[in-house]
Scaffold this motif. Sequence first.
Motif, PDB file in Angstrom:
ATOM      1  N   MET A   1       0.848  -1.160   0.000  1.00 39.76           N
ATOM      2  CA  MET A   1       0.000   0.000   0.000  1.00 39.76           C
ATOM      3  C   MET A   1       0.904   1.237   0.000  1.00 39.76           C
ATOM      4  N   ILE A   2       0.605   2.179  -0.872  1.00 38.82           N
ATOM      5  CA  ILE A   2       1.397   3.407  -0.968  1.00 38.82           C
ATOM      6  C   ILE A   2       0.520   4.590  -0.582  1.00 38.82           C
ATOM      7  N   LEU A   3       0.971   5.354   0.407  1.00 39.71           N
ATOM      8  CA  LEU A   3       0.267   6.550   0.852  1.00 39.71           C
ATOM      9  C   LEU A   3       1.128   7.765   0.578  1.00 39.71           C
ATOM     10  N   LYS A   4       0.483   8.873   0.287  1.00 41.68           N
ATOM     11  CA  LYS A   4       1.206  10.104  -0.010  1.00 41.68           C
ATOM     12  C   LYS A   4       0.609  11.240   0.809  1.00 41.68           C
ATOM     13  N   ASN A   5       1.471  12.118   1.292  1.00 41.53           N
ATOM     14  CA  ASN A   5       1.037  13.284   2.050  1.00 41.53           C
ATOM     15  C   ASN A   5       0.709  14.403   1.069  1.00 41.53           C
ATOM     16  N   LYS A   6      -0.447  15.022   1.247  1.00 42.42           N
ATOM     17  CA  LYS A   6      -0.888  16.090   0.339  1.00 42.42           C
ATOM     18  C   LYS A   6      -0.034  17.346   0.465  1.00 42.42           C
ATOM     19  N   LEU A   7       0.484  17.592   1.644  1.00 43.74           N
ATOM     20  CA  LEU A   7       1.228  18.830   1.882  1.00 43.74           C
ATOM     21  C   LEU A   7       2.711  18.701   1.565  1.00 43.74           C
ATOM     22  N   THR A   8       3.333  17.645   2.052  1.00 43.66           N
ATOM     23  CA  THR A   8       4.776  17.514   1.911  1.00 43.66           C
ATOM     24  C   THR A   8       5.197  16.582   0.780  1.00 43.66           C
ATOM     25  N   ARG A   9       4.248  15.880   0.186  1.00 42.61           N
ATOM     26  CA  ARG A   9       4.509  14.891  -0.878  1.00 42.61           C
ATOM     27  C   ARG A   9       5.388  13.740  -0.396  1.00 42.61           C
ATOM     28  N   GLU A  10       5.455  13.541   0.924  1.00 43.87           N
ATOM     29  CA  GLU A  10       6.167  12.405   1.490  1.00 43.87           C
ATOM     30  C   GLU A  10       5.407  11.131   1.137  1.00 43.87           C
ATOM     31  N   THR A  11       6.122  10.048   0.880  1.00 39.29           N
ATOM     32  CA  THR A  11       5.511   8.785   0.504  1.00 39.29           C
ATOM     33  C   THR A  11       5.790   7.734   1.566  1.00 39.29           C
ATOM     34  N   LEU A  12       4.757   6.967   1.911  1.00 32.76           N
ATOM     35  CA  LEU A  12       4.900   5.850   2.843  1.00 32.76           C
ATOM     36  C   LEU A  12       4.504   4.569   2.137  1.00 32.76           C
ATOM     37  N   LYS A  13       5.291   3.521   2.338  1.00 32.77           N
ATOM     38  CA  LYS A  13       4.942   2.192   1.849  1.00 32.77           C
ATOM     39  C   LYS A  13       4.734   1.319   3.065  1.00 32.77           C
ATOM     40  N   MET A  14       3.553   0.728   3.170  1.00 30.47           N
ATOM     41  CA  MET A  14       3.248  -0.104   4.323  1.00 30.47           C
ATOM     42  C   MET A  14       2.274  -1.201   3.939  1.00 30.47           C
ATOM     43  N   THR A  15       2.167  -2.181   4.805  1.00 29.81           N
ATOM     44  CA  THR A  15       1.218  -3.264   4.588  1.00 29.81           C
ATOM     45  C   THR A  15      -0.160  -2.830   5.084  1.00 29.81           C
ATOM     46  N   TYR A  16      -1.171  -3.598   4.704  1.00 25.09           N
ATOM     47  CA  TYR A  16      -2.533  -3.275   5.113  1.00 25.09           C
ATOM     48  C   TYR A  16      -2.705  -3.283   6.637  1.00 25.09           C
ATOM     49  N   PRO A  17      -2.183  -4.285   7.374  1.00 25.22           N
ATOM     50  CA  PRO A  17      -2.315  -4.240   8.845  1.00 25.22           C
ATOM     51  C   PRO A  17      -1.631  -3.023   9.482  1.00 25.22           C
ATOM     52  N   GLU A  18      -0.477  -2.640   8.941  1.00 26.14           N
ATOM     53  CA  GLU A  18       0.206  -1.444   9.458  1.00 26.14           C
ATOM     54  C   GLU A  18      -0.642  -0.199   9.209  1.00 26.14           C
ATOM     55  N   PHE A  19      -1.254  -0.127   8.029  1.00 24.86           N
ATOM     56  CA  PHE A  19      -2.126   0.992   7.692  1.00 24.86           C
ATOM     57  C   PHE A  19      -3.303   1.062   8.650  1.00 24.86           C
ATOM     58  N   ARG A  20      -3.940  -0.085   8.912  1.00 18.64           N
ATOM     59  CA  ARG A  20      -5.096  -0.112   9.818  1.00 18.64           C
ATOM     60  C   ARG A  20      -4.709   0.346  11.223  1.00 18.64           C
ATOM     61  N   LYS A  21      -3.501   0.007  11.652  1.00 22.06           N
ATOM     62  CA  LYS A  21      -3.060   0.385  12.994  1.00 22.06           C
ATOM     63  C   LYS A  21      -2.694   1.866  13.059  1.00 22.06           C
ATOM     64  N   LYS A  22      -1.928   2.347  12.089  1.00 16.80           N
ATOM     65  CA  LYS A  22      -1.432   3.721  12.127  1.00 16.80           C
ATOM     66  C   LYS A  22      -2.520   4.750  11.831  1.00 16.80           C
ATOM     67  N   PHE A  23      -3.449   4.425  10.943  1.00 16.63           N
ATOM     68  CA  PHE A  23      -4.481   5.369  10.533  1.00 16.63           C
ATOM     69  C   PHE A  23      -5.866   4.984  11.058  1.00 16.63           C
ATOM     70  N   ALA A  24      -5.923   4.360  12.214  1.00 15.79           N
ATOM     71  CA  ALA A  24      -7.193   3.918  12.784  1.00 15.79           C
ATOM     72  C   ALA A  24      -8.160   5.080  12.995  1.00 15.79           C
ATOM     73  N   LYS A  25      -7.669   6.185  13.509  1.00  9.04           N
ATOM     74  CA  LYS A  25      -8.532   7.342  13.764  1.00  9.04           C
ATOM     75  C   LYS A  25      -9.070   7.914  12.453  1.00  9.04           C
ATOM     76  N   GLU A  26      -8.224   8.048  11.435  1.00  4.02           N
ATOM     77  CA  GLU A  26      -8.655   8.592  10.147  1.00  4.02           C
ATOM     78  C   GLU A  26      -9.640   7.665   9.450  1.00  4.02           C
ATOM     79  N   ILE A  27      -9.437   6.344   9.579  1.00  2.00           N
ATOM     80  CA  ILE A  27     -10.371   5.381   8.994  1.00  2.00           C
ATOM     81  C   ILE A  27     -11.724   5.492   9.678  1.00  2.00           C
ATOM     82  N   ARG A  28     -11.719   5.620  11.002  1.00  3.21           N
ATOM     83  CA  ARG A  28     -12.973   5.745  11.739  1.00  3.21           C
ATOM     84  C   ARG A  28     -13.730   7.009  11.332  1.00  3.21           C
ATOM     85  N   ILE A  29     -13.025   8.116  11.183  1.00  3.58           N
ATOM     86  CA  ILE A  29     -13.648   9.375  10.767  1.00  3.58           C
ATOM     87  C   ILE A  29     -14.213   9.246   9.356  1.00  3.58           C
ATOM     88  N   ALA A  30     -13.452   8.625   8.460  1.00  5.36           N
ATOM     89  CA  ALA A  30     -13.920   8.441   7.082  1.00  5.36           C
ATOM     90  C   ALA A  30     -15.143   7.530   7.051  1.00  5.36           C
TER      91      ALA A  30
END
Length: 77
Positions: A1-30
């Motif tokens: 999974m590849i994520l990109k920051n809208k402001l800094t254009r930083e790129t993160l590569k992570m697995t789906y479980p890592e994404f669910r753990k790190k972005f739990a709050k954002e997923i819940r809001i979405a």
Amino acid sequence: MILKNKLTRETLKMTYPEFRKKFAKEIRIAFESYRRKQLNKYSYNFKDDNSMEYNFYFQLQWNFNHFGNSNWYIEKI
């Protein structure tokens, strides 16, 4: 999974479980935003929250990017 920051254009590569753990709050809001939108459109179609949650995760990339309030967006799953 590849994520990109809208402001800094930083790129993160992570697995789906890592994404669910790190972005739990954002997923819940979405998901809550998606849920409110769907209930306002056609609440008769969903029998319970499980089918709504399934539909949310089925198109996770689009739903996270459009219903989330995050500086990160999913570029590729």
